[in-house]
Design an enzyme around this catalytic site. Structure first.
Site, PDB file in Angstrom:
ATOM      1  CD1 TRP A  21     -10.699 -11.192   4.335  1.00 13.39           C
ATOM      2  CD2 TRP A  21      -8.687 -10.308   4.911  1.00 13.39           C
ATOM      3  NE1 TRP A  21      -9.971 -11.626   5.569  1.00 13.39           N
ATOM      4  CE2 TRP A  21      -8.536  -9.925   6.336  1.00 13.39           C
ATOM      5  CE3 TRP A  21      -7.550  -8.907   4.854  1.00 13.39           C
ATOM      6  CZ2 TRP A  21      -8.198 -10.809   7.149  1.00 13.39           C
ATOM      7  CZ3 TRP A  21      -6.712  -8.698   5.956  1.00 13.39           C
ATOM      8  CH2 TRP A  21      -7.043  -9.721   6.871  1.00 13.39           C
ATOM      9  CD  GLN A  27     -12.976  -0.599   6.852  1.00 16.81           C
ATOM     10  OE1 GLN A  27     -12.301  -1.901   6.224  1.00 16.81           O
ATOM     11  NE2 GLN A  27     -12.415   0.428   7.099  1.00 16.81           N
ATOM     12  CE1 TYR A  54     -11.063 -13.215   1.966  1.00 25.53           C
ATOM     13  CE2 TYR A  54     -10.771 -12.240   0.407  1.00 25.53           C
ATOM     14  CZ  TYR A  54     -10.257 -12.867   1.298  1.00 25.53           C
ATOM     15  OH  TYR A  54      -8.880 -13.562   1.021  1.00 25.53           O
ATOM     16  N   PRO A 209       0.368  -6.668   0.704  1.00 33.09           N
ATOM     17  CG  PRO A 209      -0.020  -5.165  -0.574  1.00 33.09           C
ATOM     18  CD  PRO A 209      -0.064  -6.622   0.132  1.00 33.09           C
ATOM     19  CB  ALA A 211       2.298  -3.814   6.568  1.00 30.50           C
ATOM     20  CE  LYS A 218      -5.283   3.778   6.935  1.00 28.01           C
ATOM     21  NZ  LYS A 218      -6.161   3.303   6.720  1.00 28.01           N
ATOM     22  N   GLY A 287      -6.276  -3.917  -1.156  1.00 29.07           N
ATOM     23  CA  GLY A 287      -7.182  -3.691  -0.031  1.00 29.07           C
ATOM     24  C   GLY A 287      -7.465  -2.444  -0.522  1.00 29.07           C
ATOM     25  CD  GLN A 293      -7.826   3.739   1.294  1.00 34.00           C
ATOM     26  OE1 GLN A 293      -8.237   2.533   1.289  1.00 34.00           O
ATOM     27  NE2 GLN A 293      -7.732   3.914   3.056  1.00 34.00           N
ATOM     28  CG  ASN A 297      -3.163   2.047  -2.574  1.00 32.68           C
ATOM     29  OD1 ASN A 297      -2.902   3.064  -1.999  1.00 32.68           O
ATOM     30  ND2 ASN A 297      -4.355   1.357  -2.080  1.00 32.68           N
TER      31      ASN A 297
HETATM   32  P1  NDP Z   1      -3.282  -4.191   2.756  1.00 33.68           P
HETATM   33  O1  NDP Z   1      -2.010  -4.672   3.083  1.00 33.68           O
HETATM   34  O2  NDP Z   1      -3.657  -3.902   1.268  1.00 33.68           O
HETATM   35  O3  NDP Z   1      -4.593  -3.478   3.218  1.00 33.68           O
HETATM   36  C1  NDP Z   1      -5.248  -2.704   2.441  1.00 33.68           C
HETATM   37  C2  NDP Z   1      -5.875  -1.794   3.438  1.00 33.68           C
HETATM   38  O4  NDP Z   1      -4.874  -1.225   3.892  1.00 33.68           O
HETATM   39  C3  NDP Z   1      -7.173  -0.825   3.058  1.00 33.68           C
HETATM   40  O5  NDP Z   1      -8.117  -2.072   2.873  1.00 33.68           O
HETATM   41  C4  NDP Z   1      -7.574   0.632   4.045  1.00 33.68           C
HETATM   42  O6  NDP Z   1      -8.017   0.446   4.877  1.00 33.68           O
HETATM   43  C5  NDP Z   1      -6.073   0.648   3.965  1.00 33.68           C
HETATM   44  N1  NDP Z   1      -5.155   1.140   2.597  1.00 33.68           N
HETATM   45  C6  NDP Z   1      -5.307   1.112   1.467  1.00 33.68           C
HETATM   46  N2  NDP Z   1      -4.189   1.882   0.748  1.00 33.68           N
HETATM   47  C7  NDP Z   1      -4.546   2.846   1.627  1.00 33.68           C
HETATM   48  C8  NDP Z   1      -3.631   4.281   1.288  1.00 33.68           C
HETATM   49  N3  NDP Z   1      -3.260   4.509  -0.126  1.00 33.68           N
HETATM   50  N4  NDP Z   1      -3.289   5.139   1.800  1.00 33.68           N
HETATM   51  C9  NDP Z   1      -3.707   4.451   3.755  1.00 33.68           C
HETATM   52  N5  NDP Z   1      -4.406   3.603   4.008  1.00 33.68           N
HETATM   53  C10 NDP Z   1      -4.687   2.678   2.599  1.00 33.68           C
HETATM   54  O7  NDP Z   1      -3.956  -5.581   1.942  1.00 33.68           O
HETATM   55  P2  NDP Z   1      -5.188  -6.446   2.416  1.00 33.68           P
HETATM   56  O8  NDP Z   1      -4.879  -6.275   4.188  1.00 33.68           O
HETATM   57  O9  NDP Z   1      -6.443  -5.676   2.755  1.00 33.68           O
HETATM   58  O10 NDP Z   1      -5.604  -7.589   1.766  1.00 33.68           O
HETATM   59  C11 NDP Z   1      -5.271  -7.344   0.220  1.00 33.68           C
HETATM   60  C12 NDP Z   1      -6.116  -8.722   0.089  1.00 33.68           C
HETATM   61  O11 NDP Z   1      -4.941  -9.769   0.220  1.00 33.68           O
HETATM   62  C13 NDP Z   1      -7.074  -8.964   0.320  1.00 33.68           C
HETATM   63  O12 NDP Z   1      -8.669  -7.896   0.013  1.00 33.68           O
HETATM   64  C14 NDP Z   1      -6.965 -10.144  -0.604  1.00 33.68           C
HETATM   65  O13 NDP Z   1      -7.888 -10.461  -1.397  1.00 33.68           O
HETATM   66  C15 NDP Z   1      -6.282 -11.038   0.474  1.00 33.68           C
HETATM   67  N6  NDP Z   1      -6.029 -11.900   1.545  1.00 33.68           N
HETATM   68  C16 NDP Z   1      -5.679 -13.300   1.256  1.00 33.68           C
HETATM   69  C17 NDP Z   1      -5.448 -13.806   2.459  1.00 33.68           C
HETATM   70  C18 NDP Z   1      -5.352 -15.353   2.641  1.00 33.68           C
HETATM   71  O14 NDP Z   1      -5.151 -15.974   3.306  1.00 33.68           O
HETATM   72  N7  NDP Z   1      -5.176 -15.665   1.064  1.00 33.68           N
HETATM   73  C19 NDP Z   1      -5.310 -12.986   3.894  1.00 33.68           C
HETATM   74  C20 NDP Z   1      -5.682 -11.685   4.034  1.00 33.68           C
HETATM   75  C21 NDP Z   1      -6.168 -11.430   2.040  1.00 33.68           C
HETATM   76  P3  NDP Z   1      -8.297   1.156   5.941  1.00 33.68           P
HETATM   77  O15 NDP Z   1      -8.388   2.323   4.937  1.00 33.68           O
HETATM   78  O16 NDP Z   1      -9.681   0.547   6.179  1.00 33.68           O
HETATM   79  O17 NDP Z   1      -7.754   1.494   6.980  1.00 33.68           O
END
Ligand code: NDP
Length: 338
Positions: A21, A27, A54, A209, A211, A218, A287, A293, A297
């Protein structure tokens, strides 16, 4: 990587599941998206979650292309149906969980993924305008046609889950999962959804998970977000993550760092391990915008957080935690989308 059964089903999934997502087709450039998928495979992730909506279909295409050549039977692919997708002009029936939309939507998803079937087909939201019997019959026909193996729901209330479970039972298909938002900061499923799903044999595949990156620590209070992070993504990400970007939340998240240190984890890993402490959670749906990352993770798999540290996490986050079960239905659309 450790694996868990999805609810009472016989399907095992990687307890860290990669989701795309806001990243793939939006992005993140396609070569980086492909590198993230390959990093996930290298780390032992076999389960991938996407949705037709998506990036208006592009996320499914990017994921399918990145997985090309990988043995299909060793992957678990999840997608979703509900919202309108595709080039304008859209028709009145290009939305929701009617039989007409679901039959068209599954074929669109399989075409974009380049696959014959998905392992889990999920209702992205509840459709108050279509009889649930019609939706469940359409799910059953999709399963019987071999286009999906299991079915799930996302952000449904306990009443909706209970009714769907009973209809699925009558139709002889397996409703195995619920996909809600769940993190240290967002715990609204704990009082009702989790106990009901335990009783009925559904597992949780929990989204955001971390947020949306906030729980990685960060984002610092009073400072601009790091370049390239979701909070700077004006295509959509910034708008979604902003609910967690308050000074109070960001300050408390910084105080999680010593707890993570005690376990030899990063704060991001602590956040992912935290949702996995709940035994009704089948997978943390994580994500990533960069392969590094993903590599970080996945190290949250198999981590056990002692009770004493779980209590300290609660003390640190205090009032910043949202836990009201009434918010579960808040995301159900109250009017037709088209
Ligand atoms: P996360 O809470 O895992 O956030 C992921 C984002 O956090 C990344 O895209 C990245 O963004 C940042 N990140 C990831 N790892 C790290 C790290 N180690 N250190 C620092 N920043 C990090 O989950 P998402 O919000 O992306 O959601 C995960 C999945 O859940 C989606 O892809 C989708 O499959 C599902 N989803 C389902 C929904 C539903 O309605 N059913 C709604 C939303 C999500 P960045 O680097 O850009 O800051």
């Amino acid at each position: 990587m450790e694996f868990r059964y999805l609810g009472n089903s016989g399907l095992q999934i990687s307890e860290i599941t990669y989701g795309n997502w806001l990243t793939h087709g939006s992005q993140v450039e396609n070569d980086v998206a492909t590198a993230c998928v390959h990093a996930a495979l290298d780390a032992g992730i076999t389960t991938f979650d996407t949705a037709d909506v998506y990036a208006n279909g592009a996320a499914e295409e990017v994921l399918g292309t990145a997985l090309k050549g990988h043995r299909r039977d060793s992957l678990e692919i999840f997608t979703k149906v509900y919202w309108p997708v595709g080039p304008a002009p859209l028709g009145r029936n290009d939305t929701g969980l009617s039989r007409k939309h679901m039959m068209a939507a599954i074929d669109g998803s399989l075409r974009r993924l380049g696959m014959d079937y998905v392992d889990l087909y999920q209702a992205h939201r509840y459709d108050s305008f279509t009889p649930l019997e019609e939706t469940m019959q359409a799910f059953a026909d999709i399963v019987r046609a071999g286009k999906a193996l299991y079915i799930g729901v996302s952000e449904w209330s306990v009443e909706q889950i209970r009714q769907a479970h009973e209809l699925a039972r009558q139709l002889g298909i397996s409703l195995v999962s619920s996909q809600p938002q769940y993190s240290m900061l967002w715990r609204i499923i704990e009082p009702e959804v989790v106990p009901t799903c335990r009783e009925l044999g559904l597992g949780q595949i929990v989204w955001s998970p971390m947020a949306q990156g906030v729980l990685s620590g960060k984002y610092l209070p009073g400072q601009p977000p790091p370049a390239g992070s979701r909070a700077t993504d004006e295509k959509g990400g910034a708008n979604f993550v902003k609910r967690f970007m308050t000074d109070d939340v960001l300050t408390r998240v910084q105080q999680l760092r010593p707890i993570a240190d005690e376990l030899g984890l990063t704060t991001a890993q602590l956040a992912i391990a935290w949702v996995l402490q709940n035994d009704n959670v089948a997978a943390a749906l994580v994500g990533a915008s960069r392969p590094e990352q993903v590599a970080e993770n996945v190290k949250a798999s198999g981590v056990r957080i002692p009770d004493e540290l779980m209590t300290r996490i609660d003390q640190v986050l205090g009032d910043a935690v949202t836990a009201d079960p009434a918010l579960v239905t808040k995301s159900t659309p109250t009017q037709r989308l088209l």
